[in-house]
Structures are given as C-alpha cells and as structure tokens.
Design an enzyme around this catalytic site. Structure first.
Site, mmCIF file in Angstrom:
data_model
loop_
_atom_site.group_PDB
_atom_site.id
_atom_site.type_symbol
_atom_site.label_atom_id
_atom_site.label_comp_id
_atom_site.label_asym_id
_atom_site.label_seq_id
_atom_site.Cartn_x
_atom_site.Cartn_y
_atom_site.Cartn_z
ATOM 1 N N ASP A 1 -2.787 0.221 -1.451
ATOM 2 C CA ASP A 1 -2.549 1.496 -2.129
ATOM 3 C C ASP A 1 -3.119 1.370 -3.549
ATOM 4 O O ASP A 1 -4.303 1.587 -3.768
ATOM 5 C CB ASP A 1 -1.036 1.742 -2.086
ATOM 6 N N GLY B 1 5.201 -5.240 6.804
ATOM 7 C CA GLY B 1 4.421 -4.121 7.315
ATOM 8 C C GLY B 1 3.254 -4.450 8.228
ATOM 9 O O GLY B 1 2.865 -3.645 9.058
ATOM 10 N N ARG C 1 9.113 1.596 11.680
ATOM 11 C CA ARG C 1 8.082 0.579 11.927
ATOM 12 C C ARG C 1 7.686 0.486 13.396
ATOM 13 O O ARG C 1 6.620 -0.007 13.730
ATOM 14 C CB ARG C 1 8.594 -0.808 11.504
ATOM 15 N N PHE D 1 1.869 9.702 2.124
ATOM 16 C CA PHE D 1 2.806 8.642 2.490
ATOM 17 C C PHE D 1 2.895 8.581 4.011
ATOM 18 O O PHE D 1 3.140 9.590 4.667
ATOM 19 C CB PHE D 1 4.198 8.896 1.900
ATOM 20 N N ILE D 2 2.667 7.407 4.565
ATOM 21 C CA ILE D 2 2.651 7.278 6.021
ATOM 22 C C ILE D 2 3.680 6.260 6.519
ATOM 23 O O ILE D 2 4.110 5.364 5.776
ATOM 24 C CB ILE D 2 1.246 6.894 6.521
ATOM 25 N N ASP E 1 7.076 1.403 7.144
ATOM 26 C CA ASP E 1 8.437 1.960 7.150
ATOM 27 C C ASP E 1 8.652 3.035 6.099
ATOM 28 O O ASP E 1 7.921 3.122 5.100
ATOM 29 C CB ASP E 1 9.443 0.842 6.880
ATOM 30 N N GLU F 1 -3.114 -7.470 5.773
ATOM 31 C CA GLU F 1 -2.163 -6.594 5.079
ATOM 32 C C GLU F 1 -2.160 -5.222 5.745
ATOM 33 O O GLU F 1 -3.167 -4.794 6.310
ATOM 34 C CB GLU F 1 -2.612 -6.505 3.598
ATOM 35 N N ASP F 2 -1.031 -4.533 5.682
ATOM 36 C CA ASP F 2 -0.958 -3.212 6.318
ATOM 37 C C ASP F 2 -1.777 -2.179 5.549
ATOM 38 O O ASP F 2 -2.657 -1.531 6.093
ATOM 39 C CB ASP F 2 0.501 -2.746 6.487
HETATM 40 P P1 5GP Z 1 -0.053 -1.630 -3.561
HETATM 41 O O1 5GP Z 1 0.429 -2.858 -4.240
HETATM 42 O O2 5GP Z 1 -1.461 -1.727 -3.038
HETATM 43 O O3 5GP Z 1 0.148 -0.402 -4.402
HETATM 44 O O4 5GP Z 1 0.918 -1.349 -2.357
HETATM 45 C C1 5GP Z 1 0.889 -2.088 -1.242
HETATM 46 C C2 5GP Z 1 2.182 -1.943 -0.452
HETATM 47 O O5 5GP Z 1 2.871 -0.709 -0.682
HETATM 48 C C3 5GP Z 1 1.842 -1.935 1.013
HETATM 49 O O6 5GP Z 1 1.739 -3.244 1.510
HETATM 50 C C4 5GP Z 1 2.989 -1.165 1.594
HETATM 51 O O7 5GP Z 1 4.043 -2.052 1.849
HETATM 52 C C5 5GP Z 1 3.381 -0.183 0.521
HETATM 53 N N1 5GP Z 1 2.766 1.141 0.770
HETATM 54 C C6 5GP Z 1 1.750 1.724 0.120
HETATM 55 N N2 5GP Z 1 1.467 2.939 0.606
HETATM 56 C C7 5GP Z 1 2.345 3.145 1.623
HETATM 57 C C8 5GP Z 1 2.571 4.241 2.547
HETATM 58 O O8 5GP Z 1 1.901 5.285 2.566
HETATM 59 N N3 5GP Z 1 3.580 4.058 3.448
HETATM 60 C C9 5GP Z 1 4.346 2.937 3.500
HETATM 61 N N4 5GP Z 1 5.298 2.890 4.427
HETATM 62 N N5 5GP Z 1 4.163 1.894 2.651
HETATM 63 C C10 5GP Z 1 3.167 2.000 1.729
HETATM 64 MG MG MG Z 2 2.557 -4.492 2.815
#
Ligand code: 5GP
Ligand code: MG
Length: 178
Positions: A106, A48, A168, A155-156, A162, A102-103
């Site tokens: 969450d 991402g 992407r 959700f984006i 993606d 990191e993208d």
């Molecule tokens: P975390 O471990 O912080 O819950 O999640 C991190 C990963 O979840 C991000 O690196 C991403 O890959 C995915 N993610 C979380 N929120 C979103 C979202 O709104 N859209 C997309 N496409 N991926 C997300």
């Molecule tokens: Mg990621």
C-alpha cells in the site's frame, strides 16, 4: 457470493478467484524463469499472504525453502518507523537468495522497513513478490520485483486479507461496497 457483510461493512466482489489464479500463475512463470535451478528461501509474510503464498508455491518448478515471518505494523506514518519482528526467521539467510511474499503493498512502508532486517541477516539477494499493489499510494522508494495485480485505492478483503480479523477465508477479493 457477490456481496458479503463483515462486522459493520458491506463488500462487493471485485476480483474473482479464476482471475486471481491466472495472475498468480503468470507471476509464478516469471519467477520460475529467474530462479530455475536455484534454491531460494521464500518468506511468507503472515497473516495476509498465507493464501497467496500457498497458491504461488504450487506453481513453482524449482525447489525453494518456505519460511514464515510476522512483523508488527508500524506506528504512525513515519517512513523511518521501525517494524518489529513478531515471529522471526530462525533459518540462516547468509548467502541465500530470498523472495519475500507479501499480500499487498500500500504505502510500501512495511516492506521498506522489512528489507534492511533481511539484509542484516546476510541474504545475498532479496526480491519482493506481492499479490496486489496500490500504485497511487506508494510513499517510499521501493522496488517491487513481482506484482500479480495493480489495483485502485480501495480497501479490499478476502483471499487472505482481513477486515478487523475477518474475511480472510474468501476465495475471491472484495472491495468496500459503494
Ligand atoms: P503498507 O505498509 O504498504 O502501507 O501496508 C501494507 C499492509 O497493510 C499490508 O500487508 C496489509 O496487511 C495492509 N493493507 C494495505 N491495504 C490493505 C487493504 O486494502 N486491505 C487489507 N485488508 N489490508 C491492507
Ligand atoms: Mg501484509
């Protein structure tokens, strides 16, 4: 394009590329101040973060090494859940300053689990730079050093992110249409 359709879902534009670029540039300026004259290792977290990292590094005025890593996503929502290194780092991190790119953060669980893996490899300092954060959803005690934008709990897709593998390539960020 204000609306896009991916698989079974409709998305509407929420952050235009011009805004993304402004925020990424402002973030790069903060990072430039902190790392002036240093040679940190930047680790771009695939998949991402590829677009964010590509833009971010072009605004940097110091000379970083740029590496890529990929981690398997955690299973369930256990905060102790381990992430696995699917594509690892072969360069030594011993004694190096590391910036993880990191993208989106969450729940924070992914980064929370990646940090100890980087520490084990001997990094002397580790900071996290993310494009986006959803502050409402953070579940763990995680310090995010650099964040370009905070967003609500939507959700984006786009700009590297993606939906089921697609979306992407868009230069703007889209959120699920209401
Ligand atoms: P975390 O471990 O912080 O819950 O999640 C991190 C990963 O979840 C991000 O690196 C991403 O890959 C995915 N993610 C979380 N929120 C979103 C979202 O709104 N859209 C997309 N496409 N991926 C997300
Ligand atoms: Mg990621």
């Amino acid at each position: 394009m204000d609306r896009i359709h991916i698989l079974d879902k409709d998305f509407e534009v929420s952050i235009k590329n011009e805004t993304i670029q402004e925020r990424v540039k402002a973030l790069a300026e903060r990072i430039n101040q902190d790392y002036e004259g240093k040679n940190p290792i930047i680790i771009c977290i695939l998949n991402g973060a590829f677009m964010f990292a590509a833009d971010l590094v072009r605004y940097l005025t110091f000379q970083p090494e740029i590496l890529f890593a990929r981690f398997s996503s955690y299973e369930g929502t256990e905060t102790t859940g381990q992430v696995k290194e699917v594509m690892g780092i072969t360069t030594s991190l011993a004694g190096r300053d590391v910036i993880i790119v990191e993208d989106i953060v969450d729940t924070g669980i992914t980064m929370y689990n990646v940090l100890p893996l980087m520490r084990q490899k001997g990094a002397s300092s580790i900071k996290i730079a993310c494009l986006l954060q959803k502050p409402e959803k953070l579940q763990v005690d995680l310090a995010i050093d650099y964040c370009a934008m905070e967003i609500p709990n939507d959700f984006i897709v786009g700009y590297g992110l993606d939906y089921d593998g697609f979306g992407r390539n868009y230069k703007d960020i889209y959120s699920l249409a209401k």
